[in-house]
Design an enzyme around this catalytic site. Structure first.
Site, PDB file in Angstrom:
ATOM      1  N   GLN A 184      -8.515  32.022  38.361  1.00  0.00           N
ATOM      2  CA  GLN A 184      -9.044  32.276  37.016  1.00  0.00           C
ATOM      3  C   GLN A 184      -9.326  33.756  36.772  1.00  0.00           C
ATOM      4  O   GLN A 184      -9.353  34.208  35.625  1.00  0.00           O
ATOM      5  CB  GLN A 184     -10.339  31.471  36.806  1.00  0.00           C
ATOM      6  CG  GLN A 184     -10.160  29.969  36.819  1.00  0.00           C
ATOM      7  CD  GLN A 184      -9.423  29.447  35.596  1.00  0.00           C
ATOM      8  OE1 GLN A 184      -9.069  30.189  34.687  1.00  0.00           O
ATOM      9  NE2 GLN A 184      -9.184  28.151  35.571  1.00  0.00           N
ATOM     10  N   SER A 202      -2.394  31.649  40.679  1.00  0.00           N
ATOM     11  CA  SER A 202      -1.579  30.638  39.999  1.00  0.00           C
ATOM     12  C   SER A 202      -0.997  31.228  38.728  1.00  0.00           C
ATOM     13  O   SER A 202      -1.725  31.815  37.916  1.00  0.00           O
ATOM     14  CB  SER A 202      -2.435  29.404  39.667  1.00  0.00           C
ATOM     15  OG  SER A 202      -1.653  28.415  39.027  1.00  0.00           O
ATOM     16  N   HIS A 204       0.239  29.806  35.985  1.00  0.00           N
ATOM     17  CA  HIS A 204      -0.066  29.229  34.677  1.00  0.00           C
ATOM     18  C   HIS A 204      -1.481  29.544  34.206  1.00  0.00           C
ATOM     19  O   HIS A 204      -1.859  29.203  33.087  1.00  0.00           O
ATOM     20  CB  HIS A 204       0.185  27.712  34.676  1.00  0.00           C
ATOM     21  CG  HIS A 204      -0.904  26.883  35.276  1.00  0.00           C
ATOM     22  ND1 HIS A 204      -1.839  26.237  34.506  1.00  0.00           N
ATOM     23  CD2 HIS A 204      -1.189  26.576  36.564  1.00  0.00           C
ATOM     24  CE1 HIS A 204      -2.660  25.553  35.291  1.00  0.00           C
ATOM     25  NE2 HIS A 204      -2.295  25.754  36.533  1.00  0.00           N
ATOM     26  N   CYS A 329      -8.594  18.840  36.029  1.00  0.00           N
ATOM     27  CA  CYS A 329      -8.316  18.009  37.205  1.00  0.00           C
ATOM     28  C   CYS A 329      -9.272  16.821  37.312  1.00  0.00           C
ATOM     29  O   CYS A 329      -8.969  15.831  37.957  1.00  0.00           O
ATOM     30  CB  CYS A 329      -8.419  18.855  38.472  1.00  0.00           C
ATOM     31  SG  CYS A 329      -7.300  20.261  38.507  1.00  0.00           S
TER      32      CYS A 329
END
Length: 381
Positions: A184, A202, A204, A329
């Protein structure tokens, strides 16, 4: 804008930047070769993968050899924690303690807990009401010889930023490895890796494609891991599997764009967050901001509404705004956020908390319209 859904869920995933899409498209269609093939198209694909690795390495100020492609941050976190713990155990290291924090992403918490079956000692440290880990609490846990500490740089529900500047020296002094989940953080704030042994990223979460991530593995002094996957030995044997050439190119381009725009974006997103917060406070005078007293990522707002309003009810009455009540999630479970409960919120308070996050493609008009839609939707309840 009247008929479009306003997207305020950038912590769950970011839209893929058009420039990233443009860079990837030829590698889906015109250049389909496997980067492991020895013919000319295969070598060209391999060169493209390495250029992308160079771009990511430049953005992080590390050596390209310290970056391993993965399918995302979940795999990177698993590889970092399990791989380091198993390697050191195989080398005869007698330490078994692995420390993490109660507000970590579920993939880190479950990874640490799963290692108990292999003889390791998982230690999950509590946080303060503002979401941060007290250095004194970490120091106390490190009094027992510790193998590895895993700490998320910025929380994926509240945006709360941990004080790694104070926590890292404690880990180093104890002689433990430090893993940091930076998924993040990277798109929003600088991510210095000095003193970090392992770090997860990550694509995305940084305006790149889904399905690709990377793990930083420090080379000097060298950190070694046991691979999770058996296979063809790609990524210097650390992560076998055919590389998704277009996705690696997308992540490299996304990283370059982050470095070009991050500073200006951070200032703009902080302003949008303040506008959003002021608008929500006008609608809900009794609302409070979770983690407000801690440093937070720009553009992230976690709001606890007044009694009688649950997040899922608000979602149903305001379908024109895309937001969430916690981690994507964990959304399907319907359970109150464990992150907010770890910060001291009751089940009821956690259930009436909204996670709102703006990003690169959010405008001031979007924020204004979103607040208006909240007002109209809840007025009709």
């Amino acid at each position: 804008m009247k008929d479009e859904v306003i997207y305020l869920d950038y912590l769950a995933t970011t839209p893929c930047d058009p420039a990233v899409m443009e860079a990837m498209l030829p590698w889906f269609t015109q250049h389909p070769a496997n980067a492991g093939s020895l013919h000319l198209p295969g070598r060209q694909a391999e060169e493209a993968v390495e250029r992308a690795r160079d771009m990511l390495a430049e953005a992080l100020s590390v050596s390209p050899q310290e970056l391993t492609w993965t399918s995302g941050a979940t795999e990177a976190n698993n590889l970092a924690i399990k791989g380091a713990a198993r390697f050191l155990k195989e080398q005869g290291d007698g330490r078994r303690r692995i420390i993490t924090v109660a507000t970590e992403h579920r993939c880190v918490l479950e990874t640490v807990r799963s290692l108990e079956r292999e003889g390791f000692e998982p230690v999950i440290l509590p946080v303060e009401p503002d979401g941060r880990l007290l250095p004194e609490r970490l120091a106390e846990a490190l009094a027992t010889p510790t193998l590895l500490v895993s700490i998320m740089a910025a929380n994926n529900e509240t945006g709360v930023v941990q004080d790694l500047g104070r926590l890292m020296p404690l880990v180093k002094q104890a002689g433990a490895l430090l893993h940091v989940d930076m998924a993040q953080m990277f798109a929003r704030l600088p991510c210095p890796l000095e003193g970090v042994d392992l770090a997860s990223f990550s694509a995305h979460k940084m305006y790149g494609p889904k399905g690709i991530g990377a793990l930083y593995v420090r080379r000097r002094p060298r950190v070694r891991l046991v691979p999770l996957l058996s296979g063809g030995g790609q990524e210097r044997g650390l992560r076998s599997g055919t590389l998704p050439v277009p996705l690696t190119i997308g992540m490299g381009m996304a990283a370059r764009l982050v470095m070009e725009h991050r500073e200006a974006e951070a200032e703009r997103l902080a302003d949008l967050r303040e506008r959003l917060w002021q608008g929500m406070r006008q609608l809900f005078p009794a609302a409070r901001c979770n983690g407000a007293s801690a440093p937070r990522l720009p553009g992230v707002l976690n709001v606890c509404l007044s009694a009688g309003l649950e997040a899922r009810q608000v979602m149903a009455t305001v379908p024109g705004v895309a937001f969430s009540s916690g981690s994507a999630c964990s959304a399907a479970s319907g359970a109150p956020s464990y992150v907010l409960k770890a910060m001291g919120l009751t089940d009821a308070e956690a259930r009436r908390s909204l996670r709102l996050s703006v990003g690169r493609f959010t405008s001031a008009g979007d924020v204004e319209c979103a607040v208006a839609r909240f007002g109209r939707g809840l007025a009709g309840r």
